[in-house]
Design an enzyme around this catalytic site. Structure first.
Site, PDB file in Angstrom:
ATOM      1  N   ASP A  21       0.945  -1.248   0.028  1.00 47.04           N
ATOM      2  CA  ASP A  21      -0.068  -0.030   0.131  1.00 47.04           C
ATOM      3  C   ASP A  21       0.748   1.351  -0.072  1.00 47.04           C
ATOM      4  O   ASP A  21       0.546   2.337   0.390  1.00 47.04           O
ATOM      5  CB  ASP A  21      -0.910   0.304   1.438  1.00 47.04           C
ATOM      6  CG  ASP A  21      -1.828  -1.091   1.349  1.00 47.04           C
ATOM      7  OD1 ASP A  21      -2.140  -1.715   0.110  1.00 47.04           O
ATOM      8  OD2 ASP A  21      -1.947  -1.864   2.433  1.00 47.04           O
ATOM      9  N   LYS A  24       2.235   2.184  -5.131  1.00 48.56           N
ATOM     10  CA  LYS A  24       3.053   1.483  -6.495  1.00 48.56           C
ATOM     11  C   LYS A  24       2.110   1.868  -7.552  1.00 48.56           C
ATOM     12  O   LYS A  24       2.672   2.414  -8.572  1.00 48.56           O
ATOM     13  CB  LYS A  24       3.198   0.158  -6.315  1.00 48.56           C
ATOM     14  CG  LYS A  24       4.382  -0.375  -5.197  1.00 48.56           C
ATOM     15  CD  LYS A  24       4.431  -1.595  -5.031  1.00 48.56           C
ATOM     16  CE  LYS A  24       3.245  -2.195  -4.508  1.00 48.56           C
ATOM     17  NZ  LYS A  24       2.949  -2.168  -3.208  1.00 48.56           N
ATOM     18  N   GLY A  48      -4.235  -4.631  -4.541  1.00 49.80           N
ATOM     19  CA  GLY A  48      -5.148  -3.687  -5.126  1.00 49.80           C
ATOM     20  C   GLY A  48      -4.526  -2.295  -5.411  1.00 49.80           C
ATOM     21  O   GLY A  48      -3.919  -1.473  -4.654  1.00 49.80           O
ATOM     22  N   HIS A  49      -4.193  -2.343  -6.773  1.00 50.43           N
ATOM     23  CA  HIS A  49      -3.177  -0.925  -7.267  1.00 50.43           C
ATOM     24  C   HIS A  49      -4.241   0.255  -7.755  1.00 50.43           C
ATOM     25  O   HIS A  49      -4.898  -0.226  -8.787  1.00 50.43           O
ATOM     26  CB  HIS A  49      -2.282  -1.549  -8.399  1.00 50.43           C
ATOM     27  CG  HIS A  49      -1.277  -2.398  -7.797  1.00 50.43           C
ATOM     28  ND1 HIS A  49      -0.376  -3.218  -8.573  1.00 50.43           N
ATOM     29  CD2 HIS A  49      -0.789  -2.801  -6.266  1.00 50.43           C
ATOM     30  CE1 HIS A  49       0.375  -3.903  -7.717  1.00 50.43           C
ATOM     31  NE2 HIS A  49       0.160  -3.539  -6.509  1.00 50.43           N
ATOM     32  N   GLN A 232       2.309  -6.118  -3.143  1.00 52.43           N
ATOM     33  CA  GLN A 232       2.528  -5.952  -1.756  1.00 52.43           C
ATOM     34  C   GLN A 232       3.777  -5.295  -1.391  1.00 52.43           C
ATOM     35  O   GLN A 232       4.243  -4.395  -2.182  1.00 52.43           O
ATOM     36  CB  GLN A 232       2.781  -7.384  -1.274  1.00 52.43           C
ATOM     37  CG  GLN A 232       1.259  -8.025  -1.263  1.00 52.43           C
ATOM     38  CD  GLN A 232       0.786  -8.710  -2.522  1.00 52.43           C
ATOM     39  OE1 GLN A 232       1.544  -9.553  -2.748  1.00 52.43           O
ATOM     40  NE2 GLN A 232      -0.455  -8.393  -2.783  1.00 52.43           N
TER      41      GLN A 232
HETATM   42  P1  IMP Z   1      -2.564 -13.012   1.970  1.00 49.00           P
HETATM   43  O1  IMP Z   1      -1.605 -12.331   0.923  1.00 49.00           O
HETATM   44  O2  IMP Z   1      -3.904 -12.517   1.674  1.00 49.00           O
HETATM   45  O3  IMP Z   1      -2.201 -14.241   2.289  1.00 49.00           O
HETATM   46  O4  IMP Z   1      -2.318 -11.772   3.265  1.00 49.00           O
HETATM   47  C1  IMP Z   1      -1.277 -11.997   4.061  1.00 49.00           C
HETATM   48  C2  IMP Z   1      -0.773 -10.802   4.730  1.00 49.00           C
HETATM   49  O5  IMP Z   1      -0.356  -9.982   3.754  1.00 49.00           O
HETATM   50  C3  IMP Z   1      -1.884 -10.057   5.396  1.00 49.00           C
HETATM   51  O6  IMP Z   1      -1.432  -9.303   6.639  1.00 49.00           O
HETATM   52  C4  IMP Z   1      -2.778  -8.966   4.472  1.00 49.00           C
HETATM   53  O7  IMP Z   1      -3.224  -8.107   4.962  1.00 49.00           O
HETATM   54  C5  IMP Z   1      -1.092  -8.812   3.694  1.00 49.00           C
HETATM   55  N1  IMP Z   1      -1.502  -8.408   2.336  1.00 49.00           N
HETATM   56  C6  IMP Z   1      -1.559  -9.040   1.184  1.00 49.00           C
HETATM   57  N2  IMP Z   1      -1.454  -8.084   0.164  1.00 49.00           N
HETATM   58  C7  IMP Z   1      -1.779  -6.860   0.375  1.00 49.00           C
HETATM   59  C8  IMP Z   1      -1.536  -5.758  -0.237  1.00 49.00           C
HETATM   60  O8  IMP Z   1      -1.548  -5.620  -1.469  1.00 49.00           O
HETATM   61  N3  IMP Z   1      -1.304  -4.721   0.588  1.00 49.00           N
HETATM   62  C9  IMP Z   1      -1.263  -4.741   1.823  1.00 49.00           C
HETATM   63  N4  IMP Z   1      -1.133  -6.002   2.702  1.00 49.00           N
HETATM   64  C10 IMP Z   1      -1.473  -6.898   1.864  1.00 49.00           C
END
Ligand code: IMP
Length: 433
Positions: A21, A24, A48-49, A232
């Site tokens: 977040d 990017k 979520g870009h 991420q």
């Molecule tokens: P997962 O990727 O859904 O398995 O989530 C694992 C961890 O990564 C959790 O803490 C999510 O909130 C975090 N996370 C996954 N994708 C994002 C992202 O695009 N932005 C921020 N945090 C993310």
């Protein structure tokens, strides 16, 4: 003087330096102006870009934000996990906005698919952990990558071979239903409905499926400029992040090589996107977290709610230890600082310049989670700028306290800043010289 980032190089990568977040999407969109291809290397619809222009807001989950610029070809690398349903929704959303993907979107045959049983398994695992829950995005990311590592995953290329697809789906459904039954019967999946939807999906995307590694090599050889997009952030990396509170892919620069089939030697520039403060969504350590009113203020001012799940993000001061770690791990050449304007109204801002652990200063970011849980950030307090900076176009026009703040970030990180974003729109950007 030469603008640090406006001059294009053949291959450059943009990645997150914090917990995701960082903004990017906007940086990739800006640099897309001088790119021919934008390729993503890991993650899936957990990302979520967000990009805003012409008064519209676009949030993309799988497809690189490069798709918003008509001259760009987009690539979804083998390192991604794709949810067929939400992927089709994304294509429909783009079509609704008049954006075509024909001959502009290529998907690696080796990318993996997220299927309904991945969601069910993730749900059970998260519920079972109680207070130790990771707080995932609930998109089935972990179980899909687990299947990839277990060598039972279903890949995009399988969609082109109906017999093999049917066999693999049937085997997986039997296994997964067995697991789901063993852990308390929380739902089950059905071979026919999965196969029907995969056959439909395969028909819709078969023209986009290719060997994207080969394609990228060919295009680079022809002189096409490639922009690589990470999802991420560094601290969510499966190996180097705050494990187990991480995502299931390599968000750091190594993921680019394996997630696209692109040798590291090809990279000419690595850009780290860093927010002017820190946020994290989901559970796990966040040393500079602001738990009281200041954290809430930053959340409201920065609109810090998940682009994918809508969850409130945890907010904190800028963390220099994290910045140094990300620069070292990724070999970042230049920073893009985002959301500086969010701090506009603060009387003072704090910058974490180190961590203390049981009375001793640490000289680098600790990998041990129990240490990270206990560290005390060491702060430098700086005056705020108390000015609305969103319309500023030149660095020299920024109020002195804002310039001092940026220079502090630059000194701590040990690398230059190339872009400062002062608002969501494309033109709310200061290009450093
Ligand atoms: P997962 O990727 O859904 O398995 O989530 C694992 C961890 O990564 C959790 O803490 C999510 O909130 C975090 N996370 C996954 N994708 C994002 C992202 O695009 N932005 C921020 N945090 C993310």
């Amino acid at each position: 003087m030469v603008a640090l980032l406006k001059d294009a190089v053949p291959v450059q990568a943009v990645l997150g330096t914090q917990w995701g977040d960082e903004g990017k999407g906007k940086v990739v969109d800006l640099l897309g102006e001088t790119a021919d291809i934008v390729a993503r290397y890991q993650g899936g619809p957990n990302a979520g870009h967000t990009v805003e222009f012409d008064g519209e807001c676009f949030i993309l989950h799988h497809i690189p934000t490069g798709i918003l610029r008509p001259h760009i070809t987009c690539v979804i690398g083998n390192g991604l996990v794709i949810n067929p349903d939400s992927f089709q929704e994304e294509i429909a959303f783009l079509k609704g906005k008049g954006i075509s993907i024909d001959k502009r979107l290529w998907i690696s045959q080796n990318a993996h698919l997220i299927l309904p049983y991945h969601h069910l398994i993730e749900k059970v695992a998260e519920e079972d952990k109680g207070s130790e829950t990771l707080g995932t995005t609930g998109r089935g990311i972990g179980p899909a990558y687990a299947d990839k590592a277990s060598r039972v995953g279903i890949r995009v290329g399988d969609l082109l071979d109906p017999g093999r697809l049917a066999e693999k789906v049937a085997w997986n459904v039997q296994m997964k239903n067995g697991i789901l039954e063993d852990v308390g019967g929380k739902g089950s999946v059905n071979v026919k409905s999965i196969l029907d939807s995969l056959r439909y999906f395969g028909e819709r995307i078969k023209a986009c499926i290719t060997d994207t590694s080969w394609m990228l090599h060919q295009e680079i050889q022809k002189g096409k400029r490639l922009l690589v997009e990470g999802a991420q952030g560094t601290l969510l990396d499966i190996d180097f992040g705050t494990y187990p509170f991480v995502t299931s892919s390599n968000t750091t620069i190594g993921g680019m090589a394996t997630g696209l089939g692109l040798p590291p030697r090809k990279l000419d520039r690595i850009i780290g996107v860093i927010k002017a403060y820190t946020t994290r969504v989901g559970n796990g350590p966040l040393p500079t977290e602001l738990k009281g009113a200041m954290g809430e203020k930053i959340r409201e001012m920065g609109g810090e709610y998940g682009a994918t799940t809508g969850r409130p993000r945890r907010c904190g001061w800028f963390d220099g230890m994290v910045a140094q770690y990300a620069v070292r791990l990724n070999g970042i050449d230049v920073l893009a600082v985002t959301k500086l304007d969010v701090l506009d109204t603060l009387d003072e801002v704090q910058v974490c310049i180190g961590y203390e652990y049981r009375g001793k200063a640490l000289d680098h970011f600790p990998l041990t989670m129990s240490v990270l849980d206990e560290v005390e950030p060491i702060y430098d307090t700086m005056p705020g700028w108390k000015t609305t900076i969103s319309d500023f176009k030149r660095y020299d026009d920024l109020p002195k306290p804002a310039r001092d703040y940026l220079e502090r970030i630059q000194t701590i990180a040990g690398i230059p800043i190339g872009i400062v974003s002062v608002g969501a729109n494309r033109d709310q950007t200061i290009w450093m010289e």
